[in-house]
Write a protein that holds these residues in place. Structure first.
Motif, PDB file in Angstrom:
ATOM      1  N   ILE A 177     -50.146  79.770   3.428  1.00 32.99           N
ATOM      2  CA  ILE A 177     -51.564  80.031   3.685  1.00 32.99           C
ATOM      3  C   ILE A 177     -51.777  79.841   5.178  1.00 32.99           C
ATOM      4  N   ARG A 178     -52.249  80.893   5.835  1.00 35.44           N
ATOM      5  CA  ARG A 178     -52.504  80.845   7.271  1.00 35.44           C
ATOM      6  C   ARG A 178     -53.990  80.697   7.530  1.00 35.44           C
ATOM      7  N   ASN A 179     -54.310  79.976   8.573  1.00 35.08           N
ATOM      8  CA  ASN A 179     -55.683  79.785   9.017  1.00 35.08           C
ATOM      9  C   ASN A 179     -55.883  80.699  10.222  1.00 35.08           C
ATOM     10  N   PHE A 180     -56.740  81.705  10.059  1.00 31.30           N
ATOM     11  CA  PHE A 180     -57.074  82.625  11.140  1.00 31.30           C
ATOM     12  C   PHE A 180     -58.500  82.325  11.586  1.00 31.30           C
ATOM     13  N   ASN A 181     -58.641  81.418  12.569  1.00 31.49           N
ATOM     14  CA  ASN A 181     -59.961  81.091  13.095  1.00 31.49           C
ATOM     15  C   ASN A 181     -60.904  80.655  11.978  1.00 31.49           C
TER      16      ASN A 181
END
Length: 174
Positions: free
Chosen positions: A58-62
């Motif tokens: 799971i990536r956090n994009f801003n």
């Protein structure tokens, strides 16, 4: 309801949503849970997936979250996923770089740096949603100012603008 149940719900939303989703949007879908509960569960899930050898992370994009594959696995999926509709030309990359590093910035400022008219390139970047209008300057003519978007971060696999590489300048030693 258990923590494990909430994490399962979040995984389902991330899978179905397929785009980066903010805590705000997630809280509208999973309305039985507070934003704090959602944020805490998501942060735990990010850590858990990073520490395991799970295929999806799971990536956090801003502050918007999305399931993605690990960067090391990209070579296996290149043939499956073609980014041809978002292929960037050299002039587009040049303009996008200027915007990324100098934002907020006007078209006139971009043109001055590049030495050519950038309107069509800016239009292309707007269409690809890699940049957006961020307002207008309080000057004569009220020129539009541009900046990058979350799609820009996603396209270049960045969590934030702080991950942009530093600009190195070479000095002539004459």
């Amino acid at each position: 309801m258990t923590d494990k149940y909430l994490k399962g719900l979040i995984e389902e939303v991330l899978y179905v949503w397929a785009e980066p989703i903010s805590i705000e949007e997630l809280s509208k879908i999973l309305y039985d849970f507070s934003k704090t509960e959602l944020k805490n569960s998501l942060e735990e899930m990010v850590e858990e997936r990073n520490s395991q050898e799970s295929g999806l992370i799971i990536r956090n994009f801003n502050n918007s979250y999305q399931f993605t594959t690990r960067k090391a696995s990209d070579k296996y999926f290149e043939s499956l996923l073609s980014k041809s509709e978002k292929k960037l030309t050299n002039s587009t990359l040049e303009t996008l770089s200027i915007i990324a590093y100098k934002q907020p910035i006007t078209r006139v400022e971009i043109d001055k740096i590049r030495g050519v008219n950038s309107q069509s390139t800016i239009d292309s970047l707007l269409e690809k949603k890699l940049i957006a209008e961020k307002g207008r300057l309080d000057k004569i003519g009220k020129p539009i100012i541009y900046g990058t978007t979350d799609e820009f971060l996603q396209y270049f696999n960045l969590s934030s603008l702080e991950e942009l590489p530093e600009i190195r300048t070479e000095k002539n030693e004459n």
